[in-house]
Design a protein around this motif. Structure first.
Motif, PDB file in Angstrom:
ATOM      1  N   ARG A   1       2.456   7.390  -5.812  1.00 36.03           N
ATOM      2  CA  ARG A   1       2.827   6.603  -4.627  1.00 36.03           C
ATOM      3  C   ARG A   1       1.630   5.813  -4.102  1.00 36.03           C
ATOM      4  O   ARG A   1       1.772   4.664  -3.673  1.00 36.03           O
ATOM      5  CB  ARG A   1       3.377   7.528  -3.544  1.00 36.03           C
ATOM      6  N   HIS A   2       0.464   6.447  -4.122  1.00 39.97           N
ATOM      7  CA  HIS A   2      -0.759   5.775  -3.680  1.00 39.97           C
ATOM      8  C   HIS A   2      -1.012   4.509  -4.499  1.00 39.97           C
ATOM      9  O   HIS A   2      -1.257   3.428  -3.941  1.00 39.97           O
ATOM     10  CB  HIS A   2      -1.943   6.753  -3.812  1.00 39.97           C
ATOM     11  N   TRP A   3      -0.916   4.640  -5.816  1.00 34.54           N
ATOM     12  CA  TRP A   3      -1.172   3.482  -6.678  1.00 34.54           C
ATOM     13  C   TRP A   3      -0.023   2.482  -6.625  1.00 34.54           C
ATOM     14  O   TRP A   3      -0.246   1.261  -6.732  1.00 34.54           O
ATOM     15  CB  TRP A   3      -1.446   3.941  -8.106  1.00 34.54           C
ATOM     16  N   ALA A   4       1.181   2.950  -6.452  1.00 31.46           N
ATOM     17  CA  ALA A   4       2.313   2.030  -6.320  1.00 31.46           C
ATOM     18  C   ALA A   4       2.114   1.123  -5.107  1.00 31.46           C
ATOM     19  O   ALA A   4       2.294  -0.102  -5.195  1.00 31.46           O
ATOM     20  CB  ALA A   4       3.614   2.814  -6.185  1.00 31.46           C
ATOM     21  N   GLN A   5       1.715   1.710  -3.980  1.00 24.65           N
ATOM     22  CA  GLN A   5       1.477   0.910  -2.774  1.00 24.65           C
ATOM     23  C   GLN A   5       0.350  -0.086  -2.986  1.00 24.65           C
ATOM     24  O   GLN A   5       0.442  -1.249  -2.556  1.00 24.65           O
ATOM     25  CB  GLN A   5       1.159   1.837  -1.589  1.00 24.65           C
ATOM     26  N   ARG A   6      -0.720   0.342  -3.662  1.00 25.48           N
ATOM     27  CA  ARG A   6      -1.832  -0.573  -3.932  1.00 25.48           C
ATOM     28  C   ARG A   6      -1.380  -1.751  -4.792  1.00 25.48           C
ATOM     29  O   ARG A   6      -1.754  -2.902  -4.535  1.00 25.48           O
ATOM     30  CB  ARG A   6      -2.982   0.169  -4.627  1.00 25.48           C
ATOM     31  N   LEU A   7      -0.592  -1.467  -5.809  1.00 25.50           N
ATOM     32  CA  LEU A   7      -0.140  -2.530  -6.710  1.00 25.50           C
ATOM     33  C   LEU A   7       0.810  -3.490  -6.000  1.00 25.50           C
ATOM     34  O   LEU A   7       0.728  -4.711  -6.189  1.00 25.50           O
ATOM     35  CB  LEU A   7       0.543  -1.921  -7.932  1.00 25.50           C
ATOM     36  N   ILE A   8       1.701  -2.952  -5.174  1.00 26.61           N
ATOM     37  CA  ILE A   8       2.648  -3.798  -4.459  1.00 26.61           C
ATOM     38  C   ILE A   8       1.933  -4.722  -3.484  1.00 26.61           C
ATOM     39  O   ILE A   8       2.310  -5.897  -3.323  1.00 26.61           O
ATOM     40  CB  ILE A   8       3.671  -2.912  -3.706  1.00 26.61           C
ATOM     41  N   GLN A   9       0.880  -4.214  -2.853  1.00 34.31           N
ATOM     42  CA  GLN A   9       0.160  -4.984  -1.834  1.00 34.31           C
ATOM     43  C   GLN A   9      -0.891  -5.935  -2.415  1.00 34.31           C
ATOM     44  O   GLN A   9      -1.392  -6.813  -1.720  1.00 34.31           O
ATOM     45  CB  GLN A   9      -0.502  -4.027  -0.846  1.00 34.31           C
ATOM     46  N   SER A  10      -1.216  -5.777  -3.702  1.00 39.47           N
ATOM     47  CA  SER A  10      -2.262  -6.575  -4.313  1.00 39.47           C
ATOM     48  C   SER A  10      -1.786  -8.000  -4.604  1.00 39.47           C
ATOM     49  O   SER A  10      -0.622  -8.218  -4.966  1.00 39.47           O
ATOM     50  CB  SER A  10      -2.735  -5.911  -5.612  1.00 39.47           C
ATOM     51  N   GLU A  11      -2.705  -8.970  -4.485  1.00 38.70           N
ATOM     52  CA  GLU A  11      -2.397 -10.346  -4.856  1.00 38.70           C
ATOM     53  C   GLU A  11      -2.452 -10.541  -6.365  1.00 38.70           C
ATOM     54  O   GLU A  11      -1.922 -11.525  -6.888  1.00 38.70           O
ATOM     55  CB  GLU A  11      -3.373 -11.305  -4.160  1.00 38.70           C
ATOM     56  N   ASP A  12      -3.100  -9.619  -7.069  1.00 38.73           N
ATOM     57  CA  ASP A  12      -3.170  -9.681  -8.528  1.00 38.73           C
ATOM     58  C   ASP A  12      -2.978  -8.266  -9.065  1.00 38.73           C
ATOM     59  O   ASP A  12      -3.916  -7.598  -9.492  1.00 38.73           O
ATOM     60  CB  ASP A  12      -4.519 -10.263  -8.981  1.00 38.73           C
ATOM     61  N   SER A  13      -1.742  -7.799  -9.017  1.00 38.98           N
ATOM     62  CA  SER A  13      -1.449  -6.408  -9.369  1.00 38.98           C
ATOM     63  C   SER A  13      -1.738  -6.120 -10.837  1.00 38.98           C
ATOM     64  O   SER A  13      -2.163  -5.006 -11.174  1.00 38.98           O
ATOM     65  CB  SER A  13       0.006  -6.078  -9.042  1.00 38.98           C
ATOM     66  N   ALA A  14      -1.526  -7.080 -11.721  1.00 35.97           N
ATOM     67  CA  ALA A  14      -1.753  -6.851 -13.151  1.00 35.97           C
ATOM     68  C   ALA A  14      -3.231  -6.584 -13.435  1.00 35.97           C
ATOM     69  O   ALA A  14      -3.575  -5.668 -14.191  1.00 35.97           O
ATOM     70  CB  ALA A  14      -1.267  -8.044 -13.964  1.00 35.97           C
ATOM     71  N   THR A  15      -4.121  -7.353 -12.822  1.00 41.79           N
ATOM     72  CA  THR A  15      -5.554  -7.144 -13.010  1.00 41.79           C
ATOM     73  C   THR A  15      -6.001  -5.829 -12.390  1.00 41.79           C
ATOM     74  O   THR A  15      -6.803  -5.089 -12.976  1.00 41.79           O
ATOM     75  CB  THR A  15      -6.343  -8.305 -12.387  1.00 41.79           C
ATOM     76  N   LEU A  16      -5.482  -5.519 -11.209  1.00 43.09           N
ATOM     77  CA  LEU A  16      -5.808  -4.247 -10.563  1.00 43.09           C
ATOM     78  C   LEU A  16      -5.420  -3.084 -11.454  1.00 43.09           C
ATOM     79  O   LEU A  16      -6.192  -2.130 -11.640  1.00 43.09           O
ATOM     80  CB  LEU A  16      -5.094  -4.150  -9.220  1.00 43.09           C
ATOM     81  N   LEU A  17      -4.237  -3.147 -12.034  1.00 39.46           N
ATOM     82  CA  LEU A  17      -3.763  -2.070 -12.898  1.00 39.46           C
ATOM     83  C   LEU A  17      -4.660  -1.919 -14.121  1.00 39.46           C
ATOM     84  O   LEU A  17      -5.091  -0.805 -14.457  1.00 39.46           O
ATOM     85  CB  LEU A  17      -2.326  -2.345 -13.337  1.00 39.46           C
ATOM     86  N   ARG A  18      -4.955  -3.005 -14.795  1.00 39.33           N
ATOM     87  CA  ARG A  18      -5.748  -2.955 -16.034  1.00 39.33           C
ATOM     88  C   ARG A  18      -7.182  -2.515 -15.779  1.00 39.33           C
ATOM     89  O   ARG A  18      -7.756  -1.772 -16.566  1.00 39.33           O
ATOM     90  CB  ARG A  18      -5.755  -4.317 -16.718  1.00 39.33           C
ATOM     91  N   GLN A  19      -7.767  -2.953 -14.686  1.00 40.40           N
ATOM     92  CA  GLN A  19      -9.198  -2.747 -14.476  1.00 40.40           C
ATOM     93  C   GLN A  19      -9.536  -1.527 -13.633  1.00 40.40           C
ATOM     94  O   GLN A  19     -10.644  -0.975 -13.771  1.00 40.40           O
ATOM     95  CB  GLN A  19      -9.814  -4.003 -13.842  1.00 40.40           C
ATOM     96  N   GLU A  20      -8.624  -1.077 -12.793  1.00 39.65           N
ATOM     97  CA  GLU A  20      -8.997  -0.007 -11.861  1.00 39.65           C
ATOM     98  C   GLU A  20      -8.166   1.267 -11.980  1.00 39.65           C
ATOM     99  O   GLU A  20      -8.649   2.344 -11.611  1.00 39.65           O
ATOM    100  CB  GLU A  20      -8.942  -0.524 -10.411  1.00 39.65           C
ATOM    101  N   TYR A  21      -6.929   1.155 -12.466  1.00 38.94           N
ATOM    102  CA  TYR A  21      -6.126   2.371 -12.580  1.00 38.94           C
ATOM    103  C   TYR A  21      -6.687   3.238 -13.708  1.00 38.94           C
ATOM    104  O   TYR A  21      -6.744   2.801 -14.866  1.00 38.94           O
ATOM    105  CB  TYR A  21      -4.666   2.029 -12.851  1.00 38.94           C
ATOM    106  N   PRO A  22      -7.128   4.462 -13.414  1.00 40.61           N
ATOM    107  CA  PRO A  22      -7.875   5.261 -14.397  1.00 40.61           C
ATOM    108  C   PRO A  22      -7.097   5.615 -15.660  1.00 40.61           C
ATOM    109  O   PRO A  22      -7.696   5.824 -16.715  1.00 40.61           O
ATOM    110  CB  PRO A  22      -8.238   6.538 -13.614  1.00 40.61           C
ATOM    111  N   TYR A  23      -5.773   5.692 -15.571  1.00 44.05           N
ATOM    112  CA  TYR A  23      -4.985   6.176 -16.697  1.00 44.05           C
ATOM    113  C   TYR A  23      -4.196   5.074 -17.392  1.00 44.05           C
ATOM    114  O   TYR A  23      -3.259   5.356 -18.154  1.00 44.05           O
ATOM    115  CB  TYR A  23      -4.030   7.285 -16.223  1.00 44.05           C
ATOM    116  N   PHE A  24      -4.588   3.829 -17.160  1.00 41.11           N
ATOM    117  CA  PHE A  24      -3.849   2.719 -17.760  1.00 41.11           C
ATOM    118  C   PHE A  24      -3.880   2.792 -19.285  1.00 41.11           C
ATOM    119  O   PHE A  24      -2.837   2.686 -19.944  1.00 41.11           O
ATOM    120  CB  PHE A  24      -4.438   1.383 -17.289  1.00 41.11           C
ATOM    121  N   GLN A  25      -5.053   2.998 -19.864  1.00 41.41           N
ATOM    122  CA  GLN A  25      -5.150   3.053 -21.321  1.00 41.41           C
ATOM    123  C   GLN A  25      -4.403   4.261 -21.882  1.00 41.41           C
ATOM    124  O   GLN A  25      -3.838   4.199 -22.980  1.00 41.41           O
ATOM    125  CB  GLN A  25      -6.609   3.084 -21.765  1.00 41.41           C
ATOM    126  N   HIS A  26      -4.387   5.349 -21.149  1.00 45.41           N
ATOM    127  CA  HIS A  26      -3.624   6.527 -21.582  1.00 45.41           C
ATOM    128  C   HIS A  26      -2.149   6.177 -21.748  1.00 45.41           C
ATOM    129  O   HIS A  26      -1.536   6.495 -22.771  1.00 45.41           O
ATOM    130  CB  HIS A  26      -3.782   7.657 -20.574  1.00 45.41           C
TER     131      HIS A  26
END
Length: 273
Positions: A82-107
């Motif tokens: 939920r924490h990361w969902a809110q961050r992604l929804i509120q971000s102006e560039d959610s795709a970049t935020l996900l790729r660069q900052e979400y720790p488990y994206f590559q997993h």
């Protein structure tokens, strides 16, 4: 150090770190709390061998706290999503935020890629329509399936998490839509249209998982595949696990036990034709 002492010491470390987490004044996403969780998760590495893990899991202290660990990890995982969902929804560039900052994206990318390749290899017919059971607030697996040109429907028993997941999907892939269904999977009878059904690792406890497997077998079409995310060794302290016998009467087609940084193991089964 003897093997038995090593096992006892490791079990004591697990119990100690679990106590530190349960002593937190509030379960919330903070740097200090995340450090405690990471220390705890490091103790449950998949790199520990089966004999060692069996010895640790057999310790009375571990058996006593296992239900509490699974409940806590389920709560923490939902909170983290939920924490990361809110961050992604509120971000102006959610795709970049996900790729660069979400720790488990590559997993998620690697694990889902492995699963997709496996179901294509095992399928008797073309695979197109899939259902993700337990998609949650952060439907990264579903988005990976969508990116692989599969038609994805998401199902979750928690409506607020489902709607968060829908908003995340719209933020990350506004050009493509997925379907979101609020229901208990054991009340979802229209399952014949799916070529593959994915079952998330945190969906239900062992007893509920048995009920889900039985329901899916009754309502899936013959030849359809079931992807079950589960755990083995020390990771069974986190996830309600299911083994090969628990999939019967599905026919097991593939078992993948991960030894690196992946959090879940994979079972792929098929409803016999």
């Amino acid at each position: 150090m003897t093997i038995s002492h090593s096992v006892e010491t490791h079990a004591a470390h697990i119990a100690h770190e679990y106590k530190n987490i349960t002593a937190m004044s509030k379960l919330e996403i903070t740097p200090d709390n995340m450090s405690k969780f990471h220390r705890f998760l490091d103790l449950l590495s998949n790199e520990h061998g089966s004999e060692f893990a069996t010895g640790v899991l057999a310790q009375p202290d571990i058996q006593q706290i296992k239900p509490g660990i699974q409940h806590l990890f389920s709560q923490a995982s939902s909170l983290y999503e939920r924490h990361w969902a809110q961050r992604l929804i509120q971000s102006e560039d959610s795709a970049t935020l996900l790729r660069q900052e979400y720790p488990y994206f590559q997993h998620y990318e690697r694990a889902t890629g492995l699963e997709i390749n496996a179901i294509y290899s095992l399928a008797n017919e073309p695979v197109k329509n899939v259902l993700m059971v337990g998609s949650g607030a952060l439907p990264l697996t579903s988005l990976a399936l969508l990116n692989a040109d599969l038609v994805v429907e998401n199902l979750d028993i928690n409506q607020s998490d489902l709607m968060l997941g829908k908003a995340v999907s719209e933020a990350l892939r506004p050009d493509k839509n997925m379907t979101f269904i609020h229901n208990d999977v054991c009340k979802q009878d229209q399952l014949q249209q799916y070529d593959v059904i994915w079952l998330a690792a945190l969906v239900g406890d062992e007893k509920i998982k048995d009920q889900i497997i039985k329901h899916l077998f009754e309502h899936m079409r013959p030849g359809a595949q079931l992807v079950v995310r589960t755990a083995y060794n020390l990771r069974t302290l986190l996830y309600p696990s299911i083994d090969e016998s628990g999939l019967l009467p599905f026919a097991l087609k593939l078992k993948v036990q991960t030894y690196a940084d992946n959090f879940h193991s994979i079972l792929i089964a098929q409803k016999p034709v």
